[in-house]
Design a protein around this motif. Structure first.
Motif, mmCIF file in Angstrom:
data_model
loop_
_atom_site.group_PDB
_atom_site.id
_atom_site.type_symbol
_atom_site.label_atom_id
_atom_site.label_comp_id
_atom_site.label_asym_id
_atom_site.label_seq_id
_atom_site.Cartn_x
_atom_site.Cartn_y
_atom_site.Cartn_z
ATOM 1 N N VAL A 191 -15.377 -46.543 -20.934
ATOM 2 C CA VAL A 191 -15.637 -45.997 -22.388
ATOM 3 C C VAL A 191 -14.434 -44.731 -22.567
ATOM 4 O O VAL A 191 -14.995 -43.923 -23.687
ATOM 5 C CB VAL A 191 -16.509 -43.850 -21.375
ATOM 6 C CG1 VAL A 191 -17.466 -44.669 -21.051
ATOM 7 C CG2 VAL A 191 -15.781 -44.001 -19.880
ATOM 8 N N ASN A 192 -12.933 -44.631 -22.012
ATOM 9 C CA ASN A 192 -11.967 -44.707 -22.688
ATOM 10 C C ASN A 192 -11.168 -45.780 -23.585
ATOM 11 O O ASN A 192 -10.882 -46.723 -22.977
ATOM 12 C CB ASN A 192 -11.312 -44.192 -21.715
ATOM 13 C CG ASN A 192 -9.571 -43.575 -21.863
ATOM 14 O OD1 ASN A 192 -9.195 -43.514 -23.128
ATOM 15 N ND2 ASN A 192 -9.392 -42.450 -21.606
ATOM 16 N N PRO A 193 -11.234 -45.622 -24.971
ATOM 17 C CA PRO A 193 -10.547 -46.987 -25.614
ATOM 18 C C PRO A 193 -9.477 -46.809 -25.649
ATOM 19 O O PRO A 193 -8.552 -48.057 -25.529
ATOM 20 C CB PRO A 193 -10.922 -46.345 -27.499
ATOM 21 C CG PRO A 193 -11.493 -45.092 -26.918
ATOM 22 C CD PRO A 193 -11.529 -45.023 -25.506
ATOM 23 N N ILE A 539 -8.718 -52.579 -35.271
ATOM 24 C CA ILE A 539 -9.233 -51.138 -36.802
ATOM 25 C C ILE A 539 -9.099 -49.615 -37.200
ATOM 26 O O ILE A 539 -9.278 -49.444 -38.005
ATOM 27 C CB ILE A 539 -10.828 -51.986 -37.190
ATOM 28 C CG1 ILE A 539 -11.225 -52.045 -38.815
ATOM 29 C CG2 ILE A 539 -11.814 -51.201 -36.072
ATOM 30 C CD1 ILE A 539 -10.378 -52.728 -39.262
ATOM 31 N N SER A 540 -8.922 -49.530 -35.970
ATOM 32 C CA SER A 540 -9.428 -47.904 -36.109
ATOM 33 C C SER A 540 -7.835 -47.440 -36.436
ATOM 34 O O SER A 540 -7.363 -46.240 -36.721
ATOM 35 C CB SER A 540 -9.471 -47.248 -34.786
ATOM 36 O OG SER A 540 -8.525 -47.401 -33.126
ATOM 37 N N ARG A 541 -6.670 -48.551 -36.473
ATOM 38 C CA ARG A 541 -5.380 -48.120 -37.442
ATOM 39 C C ARG A 541 -4.792 -49.082 -38.183
ATOM 40 O O ARG A 541 -4.064 -49.119 -38.380
ATOM 41 C CB ARG A 541 -4.314 -48.252 -36.026
ATOM 42 C CG ARG A 541 -4.862 -47.554 -35.090
ATOM 43 C CD ARG A 541 -3.974 -45.852 -34.946
ATOM 44 N NE ARG A 541 -3.838 -45.091 -34.408
ATOM 45 C CZ ARG A 541 -3.470 -43.867 -34.099
ATOM 46 N NH1 ARG A 541 -2.257 -43.683 -34.812
ATOM 47 N NH2 ARG A 541 -3.157 -42.746 -33.158
ATOM 48 N N ARG A 582 -12.526 -43.358 -34.942
ATOM 49 C CA ARG A 582 -11.849 -42.845 -36.010
ATOM 50 C C ARG A 582 -9.696 -42.514 -34.879
ATOM 51 O O ARG A 582 -9.749 -42.092 -33.586
ATOM 52 C CB ARG A 582 -11.550 -41.552 -36.654
ATOM 53 C CG ARG A 582 -13.253 -41.922 -37.469
ATOM 54 C CD ARG A 582 -13.084 -40.993 -38.550
ATOM 55 N NE ARG A 582 -14.702 -41.659 -39.465
ATOM 56 C CZ ARG A 582 -14.832 -42.324 -40.058
ATOM 57 N NH1 ARG A 582 -13.795 -42.557 -40.837
ATOM 58 N NH2 ARG A 582 -15.662 -42.136 -40.743
ATOM 59 N N ALA A 583 -9.092 -42.894 -35.710
ATOM 60 C CA ALA A 583 -7.363 -42.559 -35.204
ATOM 61 C C ALA A 583 -7.061 -41.555 -34.904
ATOM 62 O O ALA A 583 -6.344 -40.813 -34.111
ATOM 63 C CB ALA A 583 -6.691 -43.425 -35.989
ATOM 64 N N ASP A 584 -7.814 -40.436 -35.980
ATOM 65 C CA ASP A 584 -7.763 -38.718 -36.212
ATOM 66 C C ASP A 584 -8.599 -38.252 -34.707
ATOM 67 O O ASP A 584 -8.622 -37.189 -34.651
ATOM 68 C CB ASP A 584 -7.939 -38.320 -36.982
ATOM 69 C CG ASP A 584 -9.144 -38.345 -38.054
ATOM 70 O OD1 ASP A 584 -9.694 -38.825 -37.006
ATOM 71 O OD2 ASP A 584 -9.319 -37.728 -39.211
ATOM 72 N N GLY A 585 -9.502 -38.885 -34.462
ATOM 73 C CA GLY A 585 -10.450 -37.959 -32.631
ATOM 74 C C GLY A 585 -11.464 -37.479 -33.391
ATOM 75 O O GLY A 585 -12.175 -36.795 -32.964
ATOM 76 N N THR A 586 -11.793 -37.736 -34.702
ATOM 77 C CA THR A 586 -13.155 -37.035 -35.623
ATOM 78 C C THR A 586 -14.361 -37.608 -35.136
ATOM 79 O O THR A 586 -15.342 -37.255 -36.256
ATOM 80 C CB THR A 586 -12.707 -36.835 -37.206
ATOM 81 O OG1 THR A 586 -12.361 -37.734 -37.843
ATOM 82 C CG2 THR A 586 -11.202 -35.662 -37.200
ATOM 83 N N GLY A 587 -14.270 -38.657 -34.228
ATOM 84 C CA GLY A 587 -16.087 -38.918 -34.418
ATOM 85 C C GLY A 587 -15.628 -40.810 -34.597
ATOM 86 O O GLY A 587 -14.662 -41.226 -34.487
ATOM 87 N N ALA A 588 -16.817 -41.233 -34.987
ATOM 88 C CA ALA A 588 -16.903 -43.108 -34.588
ATOM 89 C C ALA A 588 -16.220 -43.107 -36.283
ATOM 90 O O ALA A 588 -16.909 -42.856 -37.159
ATOM 91 C CB ALA A 588 -17.855 -43.290 -34.004
ATOM 92 N N LEU A 589 -15.485 -44.284 -36.124
ATOM 93 C CA LEU A 589 -15.379 -45.116 -37.517
ATOM 94 C C LEU A 589 -16.719 -45.981 -36.992
ATOM 95 O O LEU A 589 -16.733 -46.224 -38.669
ATOM 96 C CB LEU A 589 -13.745 -45.904 -36.956
ATOM 97 C CG LEU A 589 -13.571 -46.883 -38.419
ATOM 98 C CD1 LEU A 589 -13.561 -46.112 -39.542
ATOM 99 C CD2 LEU A 589 -11.664 -46.989 -37.897
ATOM 100 N N TYR A 590 -16.618 -47.442 -36.535
ATOM 101 C CA TYR A 590 -17.962 -48.164 -36.534
ATOM 102 C C TYR A 590 -18.544 -47.927 -34.793
ATOM 103 O O TYR A 590 -18.313 -47.815 -33.757
ATOM 104 C CB TYR A 590 -17.582 -49.455 -36.166
ATOM 105 C CG TYR A 590 -17.115 -49.568 -37.124
ATOM 106 C CD1 TYR A 590 -17.736 -50.458 -38.872
ATOM 107 C CD2 TYR A 590 -15.453 -49.564 -37.499
ATOM 108 C CE1 TYR A 590 -17.069 -50.327 -39.728
ATOM 109 C CE2 TYR A 590 -14.744 -49.766 -38.858
ATOM 110 C CZ TYR A 590 -15.624 -50.806 -39.974
ATOM 111 O OH TYR A 590 -14.772 -50.992 -40.951
#
Length: 599
Positions: A191-193, A539-541, A582-590
C-alpha cells in the motif's frame, strides 16, 4: 538408545500413517523419535544454515575458506555433520555460497546434503530451501530454469489459475533439483508506493486480490511438490525502510492490520500453508515494546498462533539482516526469536554462538524442553508431510529434463502475455504498424535493453541500442539523444524512476537522472515509448510522456510480452494492481484497475 535403522523405520511409519490422516503426523511415531533425540540434536533442527560450494564433499579453496570462517569446517557435508541442522538455504554467487549452477549440479548437491543428514544417528532429512519468488527481483535459479512472472505481474493479470500454474511450475522445478521448501509466496500488501523492499514482490495494494492470488500460489506450490512459505508476517507492505539494512516500523492500527495486512495470511492458512516467515518490522499496535515481529511474543504467539490459530511452522526472516542485528547481538537474537514463537532460525550470524546460546537457554530453563519439543515436532511433521523420511533424494538426470521443460516455458510466456499494462497511449502510437523503421532502444539495463532490441529486430526493424545505466550520466544522455536523431522511434526502459529519498522527499539521484534522460529524448520530437520495467509508479514523475507501459519485471518473458504488445500481436490485458499517485500527493494519477486495450 535406538539404532539409526530402528529410528528410520519409525519415521517411515509416520509417513504411512500420515498419508491416511494428516493429523496423524503429530502422533506416536514422531513423538517416539523426539523422545530418542538428544538435546543437541533437537537444537540443531531449529537452525537453517547456508553452505558454500556446489558439491557436498568437494569444494573450491574459496568455498572451503568461507565454510571455515563461518563454521570451522571445510565442506557442506561437514557443516551438516557438525550441527545436524534442520534446514539448508541455497544462494547464488551474488551472496557468496554459489550453490546454483545447473539442474544436475543442484540435484547432486541436494542429494549429497541429504546423504550427510540421513547418515546421522537419527537419520532426519533436511528441509532444503531457497527464495524463488518469480519475476526478476528475488530469484535464485536462473536459466535454464523457467522464469515465471512476479507477483505484481500476476496481480495485473488478475487470474487465480495463472497464479496457481505459475507457482506449480516453480515448485515442480525446485522439487526436481531437491529443493523441497520455497520461501514464497510474498503475502505483503504493497500500500506504500515508496516501499523500498517489497514493491513488485507483492501482488498489489488490494487485500482481497492479494489474498486470492496468494492462496492460489500456496495450492500451486503444493501441486509442484514443495512446501510453501507465506511471508513476511505480519506484513511488510507499508514501510519506507528496507529491513535488510534497518528496522522499519508499520504504523497500522489493529483495525488497519485486520483489514489490510492479515487477509492474505488468513487465506494462506486456510489453504494449509506449510510455513509462515516473520518480518523484521515494528508493529506497536500489537506490541508496544517496539520489538521487531521476529522477536515479539505478542505478534508470533499472540496474534499468529492465538488469533489466527496457526499451528504450522514459523521461520524467521534472515537473522543476519540489519532489522535483526541492529538491535540484537548474535547470542540474543536466536533465543529471543525462539521465545517469541519462531520454530526455525534462519541464517543466524555466528553459528557457534547462536547454537550454544539456544542450547544454554534450554539447559537453564529459560526455554522449556516442552517448548523445544513443540518446535521440533512441527519441523518433523513438515518433513513427514513432504515425504522426506520416505525418500529425500532426487534423480539428477531427470532434473535436467524437468527444469525449463518446453511446456513450462510456453506457460510462462502465455501468462506473461496476460500481464503487460498499457497505462497511457495519448498519441495513439500503439499498436505499431509492422512497417520497417529505425528504432532506438535505450534506458536502464544492459541485458534488458539488449533483449528488447533483439525482440524488436526480429520484427523487421533496424535497431540501435544505447544503454544508459541506472543513473545516466550527462554523457550517456547526450549519446542517447544523438542516436535518437537518426531514428524513427525511441523505446526507453526505466527502473524505479519515481523513487524519492525518504528523508528529503526529493527524487533519488538515480530517479532524477532517468527523468532527465526521458525529458531529453522527448525534446528531440521523436515518438517516445516508455516502459517501466520494475515498479509501475514511474509515470507519476514522467507525466509528459504520451505512451507508457508497465511490465512489473524484466524476465525474458516479460520483455517478449512487452514487444508483442507494442506490435499488436497481443492485446494488452493487464490492469494496474496498485494506484499510481500524483507526485505532489494530491490524489490518484491512475486508479487501481486502470489499463488500456486495443479496439
Amino acid at each position: 538408545m535406538w539404532s539409526r535403522v530402528s529410528v528410520a523405520a519409525a519415521t517411515v511409519g509416520v509417513l504411512v500413517v500420515s498419508a491416511a490422516s494428516p493429523s496423524a503426523a503429530t502422533g506416536k511415531p514422531v513423538d517416539r523419535l523426539i523422545r530418542h533425540m538428544s538435546l543437541e540434536e533437537k537444537v540443531g533442527q531449529l537452525f537453517v544454515v547456508e553452505v558454500f560450494g556446489q558439491d557436498a564433499d568437494t569444494v573450491s579453496a574459496a568455498a572451503a575458506a568461507n565454510n571455515q570462517r563461518l563454521y570451522g569446517v571445510s565442506t557442506p557435508a561437514q557443516v551438516i555433520d557438525k550441527y545436524q541442522p534442520g534446514g539448508v538455504i541455497y544462494f547464488t554467487a551474488a551472496r557468496g555460497p554459489d550453490n546454483l549452477q545447473s539442474p544436475r549440479q543442484i540435484a547432486t548437491l541436494s542429494n549429497g546434503l541429504q546423504a550427510a543428514a540421513t547418515r546421522q544417528r537419527t537419520g532426519i532429512p533436511l528441509l532444503i530451501s531457497t527464495d524463488q519468488e518469480g519475476g526478476a527481483v528475488v530469484t535464485r535459479l536462473s536459466a535454464p530454469a523457467t522464469a515465471m512472472p512476479g507477483n505484481m505481474a500476476l496481480g495485473a493479470g488478475r487470474s487465480r489459475a495463472d497464479a496457481r500454474r505459475s507457482a506449480e511450475v516453480i515448485g515442480t522445478e525446485l522439487d526436481a533439483v531437491g529443493i523441497n521448501q520455497n520461501y514464497a509466496p510474498v503475502a505483503d500488501v504493497n500500500v506504500n508506493p515508496a516501499n523500498p523492499v517489497i514493491g513488485v514482490r507483492s501482488v498489489g495494494e488490494d487485500p482481497g486480490l492479494v489474498a486470492d492470488l496468494v492462496a492460489a500460489q500456496v495450492d500451486g506450490y503444493h501441486d509442484g511438490g514443495v512446501a510453501a512459505v507465506a511471508k513476511h508476517f505480519p506484513g511488510h507492505g507499508d514501510t519506507t525502510v528496507d529491513s535488510h539494512f534497518g528496522l522499519p516500523e508499520v504504523t497500522h492500527t489493529r483495525a488497519q492490520l485486520k483489514a489490510i495486512d492479515l487477509p492474505p495470511f488468513r487465506a494462506a492458512i486456510r489453504r494449509g500453508v506449510d510455513t509462515i516467515m516473520t518480518a523484521h518490522v515494528v508493529l506497536r499496535s500489537i506490541d508496544p515494546s517496539g520489538a521487531p515481529a521476529t522477536m515479539s511474543k505478542p505478534i508470533l504467539t499472540g496474534l499468529l498462533r492465538g488469533d489466527l490459530r496457526y499451528d504450522g511452522l514459523i521461520v524467521t526472516d534472515a537473522l543476519d539482516m540489519g532489522g535483526a542485528t541492529g538491535t540484537y547481538p548474535p547470542e540474543v537474537a536466536p533465543v529471543e526469536a525462539f521465545k517469541a514463537g519462531a520454530d526455525q532460525l534462519v541464517l543466524a550470524p555466528q553459528m557457534d554462538v547462536a547454537y550454544n546460546a539456544v542450547l544454554d537457554a534450554v539447559r537453564s530453563g529459560e526455554i522449556s524442553k516442552r517448548r523445544l519439543d513443540d518446535s521440533v515436532r512441527r519441523i518433523l511433521r513438515l518433513k513427514t508431510k513432504r515425504g522426506l523420511f520416505a525418500d529425500p533424494f532426487v534423480d539428477a538426470a531427470l532434473a535436467e529434463k524437468v527444469v525449463g521443460a518446453p511446456d513450462h516455458l510456453l506457460d510462462a510466456q502465455a501468462i506473461s502475455d496476460r500481464t503487460t499494462t498499457l497505462v497511457k497511449n495519448d498519441a495513439g502510437l500503439l499498436p505499431l504498424a509492422p512497417d520497417p523503421r529505425d528504432v532506438l532502444v535505450t534506458g536502464w539495463g544492459v541485458t534488458t535493453t539488449a533483449t528488447i532490441g533483439a525482440a524488436i529486430s526480429r520484427r523487421g526493424q533496424t535497431v540501435t541500442v544505447v544503454e544508459t545505466g541506472l543513473t545516466p550520466t550527462q554523457a550517456r544522455i547526450d549519446a542517447a539523444v544523438a542516436a535518437a536523431a537518426a531514428t524513427d522511434l525511441v523505446v526507453v526502459s526505466t527502473n524505479n524512476a519515481a523513487n524519492v529519498d525518504a528523508t528529503t522527499g526529493l527524487p533519488t539521484a538515480s530517479a532524477a537522472a532517468q527523468q532527465a534522460l526521458v525529458a531529453a529524448l522527448l525534446a528531440t520530437g521523436k515518438p517516445v515509448v516508455v516502459s517501466g520495467m520494475r515498479n509501475p509508479y514511474d509515470i507519476s514523475r514522467l507525466t509528459t510522456v504520451p505512451t507508457y507501459l508497465a511490465t512489473y519485471g524484466y524476465t525474458a518473458g516479460s520483455i517478449e510480452a512487452l514487444v508483442r504488445v507494442l506490435f499488436g500481436e497481443v492485446n494488452p490485458r493487464g490492469r494496474l494492481p496498485v494506484t499510481i499517485p500524483r507526485a505532489d500527493g494530491t490524489g490518484a494519477l491512475y486508479p487501481f484497475g486502470h489499463g488500456l486495450s486495443y479496439g
